[in-house]
Design a protein around this motif. Structure first.
Motif, mmCIF file in Angstrom:
data_model
loop_
_atom_site.group_PDB
_atom_site.id
_atom_site.type_symbol
_atom_site.label_atom_id
_atom_site.label_comp_id
_atom_site.label_asym_id
_atom_site.label_seq_id
_atom_site.Cartn_x
_atom_site.Cartn_y
_atom_site.Cartn_z
ATOM 1 N N ILE A 58 0.834 -1.193 0.000
ATOM 2 C CA ILE A 58 0.000 0.000 0.000
ATOM 3 C C ILE A 58 0.871 1.246 0.000
ATOM 4 N N GLN A 59 1.962 1.199 0.773
ATOM 5 C CA GLN A 59 2.913 2.323 0.801
ATOM 6 C C GLN A 59 3.465 2.595 -0.585
ATOM 7 N N LYS A 60 3.875 1.543 -1.259
ATOM 8 C CA LYS A 60 4.464 1.695 -2.593
ATOM 9 C C LYS A 60 3.432 2.184 -3.599
ATOM 10 N N ALA A 61 2.191 1.727 -3.465
ATOM 11 C CA ALA A 61 1.142 2.097 -4.416
ATOM 12 C C ALA A 61 0.652 3.529 -4.228
ATOM 13 N N THR A 62 0.664 4.010 -2.977
ATOM 14 C CA THR A 62 0.063 5.316 -2.693
ATOM 15 C C THR A 62 1.054 6.407 -2.333
ATOM 16 N N GLY A 63 2.210 6.021 -1.820
ATOM 17 C CA GLY A 63 3.165 7.018 -1.346
ATOM 18 C C GLY A 63 2.866 7.493 0.067
ATOM 19 N N LEU A 64 1.830 6.926 0.695
ATOM 20 C CA LEU A 64 1.516 7.279 2.080
ATOM 21 C C LEU A 64 2.515 6.605 3.012
ATOM 22 N N SER A 65 2.703 7.185 4.187
ATOM 23 C CA SER A 65 3.613 6.586 5.160
ATOM 24 C C SER A 65 2.932 5.405 5.841
ATOM 25 N N SER A 66 3.722 4.524 6.419
ATOM 26 C CA SER A 66 3.149 3.380 7.115
ATOM 27 C C SER A 66 2.288 3.842 8.288
ATOM 28 N N GLU A 67 2.669 4.948 8.921
ATOM 29 C CA GLU A 67 1.876 5.485 10.034
ATOM 30 C C GLU A 67 0.496 5.925 9.558
ATOM 31 N N GLU A 68 0.451 6.593 8.411
ATOM 32 C CA GLU A 68 -0.829 7.033 7.861
ATOM 33 C C GLU A 68 -1.723 5.836 7.529
ATOM 34 N N ILE A 69 -1.109 4.798 6.983
ATOM 35 C CA ILE A 69 -1.859 3.605 6.601
ATOM 36 C C ILE A 69 -2.365 2.876 7.848
ATOM 37 N N LYS A 70 -1.516 2.762 8.846
ATOM 38 C CA LYS A 70 -1.932 2.108 10.089
ATOM 39 C C LYS A 70 -3.061 2.877 10.755
ATOM 40 N N GLN A 71 -3.026 4.198 10.675
ATOM 41 C CA GLN A 71 -4.090 5.018 11.249
ATOM 42 C C GLN A 71 -5.399 4.782 10.490
#
Length: 62
Positions: free
Chosen positions: A44-57
């Motif tokens: 998901i990080q690679k696909a979106t560029g979001l940080s792992s923290e943002e994704i976990k949130q």
């Protein structure tokens, strides 16, 4: 002819900010969809560029 008091530079800045916000919202939507498909956070990080923290949130706020 009608004249306005809107500064074109301010208007352009607002449009730019709106585009940036829209792009961010799009990335968040894609991340939510991938989370629903049980995709790996790294993917998901690679696909979106979001940080792992943002994704976990996002995952925590389902």
């Amino acid at each position: 002819m009608v004249k306005t008091l809107i500064d074109p530079r301010i208007k352009a800045e607002g449009i730019k900010e709106g585009k940036v916000e829209g792009i961010k919202e799009g990335k968040i939507e894609v991340a939510r969809n991938l989370l629903a498909l049980k995709a790996d956070i790294d993917m998901i990080q690679k696909a979106t560029g979001l940080s792992s923290e943002e994704i976990k949130q996002l995952h925590a706020n389902k």
